[in-house]
Motif scaffolding. Structure first.
Motif, short mmCIF file in Angstrom:
data_model
loop_
_atom_site.label_atom_id
_atom_site.label_comp_id
_atom_site.label_asym_id
_atom_site.label_seq_id
_atom_site.Cartn_x
_atom_site.Cartn_y
_atom_site.Cartn_z
N TRP A 176 20.87 -1.45 8.78
CA TRP A 176 20.12 -0.56 9.68
C TRP A 176 20.55 0.88 9.49
CZ3 TRP A 176 22.10 2.70 13.36
CH2 TRP A 176 21.21 3.21 14.32
N GLY A 177 21.85 1.10 9.33
CA GLY A 177 22.40 2.45 9.33
C GLY A 177 22.04 3.30 8.14
N ARG A 178 21.45 2.72 7.11
CA ARG A 178 21.09 3.54 5.94
C ARG A 178 19.62 3.96 5.94
NH1 ARG A 178 21.61 -1.70 2.66
NH2 ARG A 178 19.57 -2.04 1.69
N ILE A 179 18.87 3.55 6.98
CA ILE A 179 17.45 3.91 7.08
C ILE A 179 17.31 5.24 7.82
CG2 ILE A 179 15.19 3.19 7.95
CD1 ILE A 179 16.31 0.30 8.01
N PRO A 180 16.54 6.20 7.31
CA PRO A 180 16.26 7.41 8.10
C PRO A 180 15.64 7.02 9.43
CG PRO A 180 15.53 7.69 5.83
CD PRO A 180 15.91 6.24 5.98
N ARG A 181 16.06 7.72 10.49
CA ARG A 181 15.62 7.27 11.81
C ARG A 181 15.33 8.45 12.72
NH1 ARG A 181 21.37 5.76 11.85
NH2 ARG A 181 22.50 7.02 13.40
N THR A 182 14.39 8.21 13.62
CA THR A 182 13.98 9.19 14.62
C THR A 182 14.01 8.52 15.99
OG1 THR A 182 12.56 10.43 13.10
CG2 THR A 182 12.06 10.63 15.45
N TYR A 183 14.49 9.24 16.98
CA TYR A 183 14.38 8.78 18.36
C TYR A 183 13.49 9.75 19.11
CZ TYR A 183 15.56 5.99 22.39
OH TYR A 183 15.48 5.11 23.45
N VAL A 184 12.41 9.22 19.68
CA VAL A 184 11.49 10.02 20.48
C VAL A 184 11.82 9.77 21.94
CG1 VAL A 184 9.09 10.55 21.02
CG2 VAL A 184 9.72 9.84 18.69
N ARG A 226 11.28 4.67 7.28
CA ARG A 226 11.79 5.36 8.47
C ARG A 226 11.57 4.45 9.66
NH1 ARG A 226 13.42 10.33 10.38
NH2 ARG A 226 13.25 11.13 8.26
N ILE A 227 12.52 4.49 10.59
CA ILE A 227 12.39 3.71 11.82
C ILE A 227 12.34 4.69 12.98
CG2 ILE A 227 14.90 3.38 12.01
CD1 ILE A 227 14.27 0.56 13.13
N VAL A 228 11.37 4.48 13.87
CA VAL A 228 11.13 5.40 14.99
C VAL A 228 11.21 4.60 16.29
CG1 VAL A 228 9.53 7.04 16.05
CG2 VAL A 228 9.60 6.80 13.55
N TYR A 229 12.12 5.02 17.15
CA TYR A 229 12.25 4.43 18.48
C TYR A 229 11.59 5.37 19.48
CZ TYR A 229 15.92 1.41 16.51
OH TYR A 229 16.62 0.50 15.75
N VAL A 230 10.62 4.89 20.22
CA VAL A 230 9.99 5.69 21.27
C VAL A 230 10.46 5.13 22.61
CG1 VAL A 230 7.86 6.59 22.25
CG2 VAL A 230 7.99 6.09 19.79
N SER A 231 11.42 5.83 23.22
CA SER A 231 12.06 5.32 24.44
C SER A 231 12.26 3.82 24.32
CB SER A 231 11.22 5.66 25.68
OG SER A 231 11.98 5.45 26.85
N ALA A 232 12.94 3.42 23.25
CA ALA A 232 13.09 2.01 22.91
C ALA A 232 14.56 1.63 22.88
CB ALA A 232 12.46 1.73 21.55
N TRP A 233 14.82 0.36 23.11
CA TRP A 233 16.18 -0.14 23.07
C TRP A 233 16.71 -0.10 21.65
CZ3 TRP A 233 18.99 -0.38 27.20
CH2 TRP A 233 18.38 -0.58 28.45
N ASN A 265 0.80 -1.22 0.00
CA ASN A 265 0.00 0.00 0.00
C ASN A 265 0.84 1.27 0.00
OD1 ASN A 265 -2.52 -1.46 0.28
ND2 ASN A 265 -1.85 -1.91 2.37
N GLY A 266 2.16 1.15 -0.04
CA GLY A 266 3.00 2.34 -0.03
C GLY A 266 4.10 2.26 1.00
N PRO A 267 4.65 3.40 1.38
CA PRO A 267 5.78 3.42 2.33
C PRO A 267 5.38 2.90 3.71
CG PRO A 267 5.48 5.56 1.23
CD PRO A 267 4.28 4.75 0.92
N THR A 268 6.40 2.56 4.48
CA THR A 268 6.18 2.09 5.84
C THR A 268 7.08 2.83 6.82
OG1 THR A 268 7.80 0.31 5.59
CG2 THR A 268 5.49 -0.23 5.14
N VAL A 269 6.54 3.09 7.99
CA VAL A 269 7.31 3.64 9.11
C VAL A 269 7.21 2.63 10.25
CG1 VAL A 269 7.52 5.51 10.80
CG2 VAL A 269 6.89 6.03 8.43
N LEU A 270 8.36 2.12 10.68
CA LEU A 270 8.39 1.13 11.75
C LEU A 270 8.59 1.85 13.07
CD1 LEU A 270 8.45 -1.88 12.56
CD2 LEU A 270 10.92 -1.85 12.16
N VAL A 271 7.63 1.70 13.99
CA VAL A 271 7.64 2.39 15.28
C VAL A 271 7.76 1.35 16.38
CG1 VAL A 271 6.40 3.96 16.81
CG2 VAL A 271 6.15 4.19 14.32
N ALA A 272 8.77 1.51 17.24
CA ALA A 272 9.00 0.53 18.29
C ALA A 272 9.05 1.22 19.65
CB ALA A 272 10.31 -0.22 18.05
N HIS A 273 8.52 0.54 20.64
CA HIS A 273 8.52 1.04 22.01
C HIS A 273 9.27 0.07 22.91
CE1 HIS A 273 6.21 1.79 26.00
NE2 HIS A 273 7.13 2.73 25.87
#
Length: 284
Positions: free
Chosen positions: A218-226, A118-125, A90-98
């Protein structure tokens, strides 16, 4: 809608996809698709022995088998990869982990970076220099109170081949410790409601050195840390350390760092700010 990403949500230890229901509602009201994953042995695959119900029989509970026995980090990663493969139709994906879900997200990103926009860590390991368990020996974790888990651990993990915690304890000392660790800024009712969504069992495998973040994948994916500013179970100092280590690994692709106020669980119970943050990331 075709170009908007699907948020794939990965829960933490002892949790499940149910944790994300309020956040998914907020994302839907902002026009975003999301899919919350139940890792193997979680959600409706979890084991709730009769001895866990009231009146509890902790002696029996200490030996009861559980469906999560022997589940590995590789099993977790395979489950998320399957969801990502389907979501990408269905299109792009953003992986969000807690929380502990970050270890799974990292393993997924190491194995199949092409599935994640994009990979998003929300206070995640986000293990980079150390294994997850080894971070607990570091100075940044010195103030974390593990007493509630220790006091409510049931059975021998080595024999059960899983971690079993009695979240249905009525011990006021243990409940107070859980609240301090996860949800000091929630009301007592909110805290107990969330605690009752936890399952008693968790797997033992949080990964090895081979599962740490790899620069070439892993290192080539845009990433956000919340960052969660008032997290007492994964303190900001630990979150910041993992951000620094990741940025040192791939300095040309540093974390986009955001901050939400609140405890480890507040963003899930009061999810509007988190949904707005994720919606903003979808536009990047």
């Amino acid at each position: 809608m075709q170009n908007l990403p699907t948020f794939v949500l990965v829960h933490g230890a002892f949790a499940n996809s149910f944790s994300f229901a309020p956040l998914q509602a907020e994302l839907a009201l902002l026009g975003h698709r999301s899919a919350a994953v139940d890792l193997p042995g979680h959600g409706f695959e979890a084991t709730f022995p009769a001895s866990y119900q009231a009146p509890q029989d902790l002696g029996t509970l200490a030996t009861e088998p559980g469906s999560i026995k022997g589940v590995t980090l590789a099993d977790n990663a395979a489950r998320v990869i399957d969801v990502l493969e389907r979501a990408r139709r269905n299109g792009p994906t953003v992986l969000v982990a807690h929380s502990r879900g970050g270890a799974t997200a990292t393993a997924v990103a190491n194995a199949r970076p092409e599935l994640i926009d994009r990979i998003v860590y929300v206070s995640a390991w986000c293990p980079v220099d150390l294994n997850v368990g080894d971070y607990y020996t570091q100075p940044e974790m010195a103030d974390v109170d593990a007493g509630a888990f220790a006091a409510t651990l049931v059975g021998n993990p080595a024999e059960l081949r899983l971690l079993r915690t009695n979240f249905r304890t009525a011990d006021p000392t243990a409940l107070a410790a859980f609240k301090r660790a996860f949800a000091a800024d929630l009301s007592d009712d909110e805290f107990l409601t969330f605690l009752n969504t936890f399952q008693p069992d968790e797997n033992l495998d949080a990964g090895t050195a081979a599962d740490r973040a790899q620069a070439t994948t892993w290192g080539r994916i845009p990433r956000t840390y919340v960052r969660l500013a008032a997290d007492a179970s994964l303190p900001p100092a630990v979150q910041d350390r993992m951000i620094r280590e990741a940025d040192a690994l791939t300095p040309d692709n540093p974390f986009d760092v955001r901050t939400l106020e609140g405890s480890h669980l507040r963003w899930l119970v009061h999810p509007k700010p988190a949904a707005e943050l994720l919606a903003d990331l979808a536009a990047l």
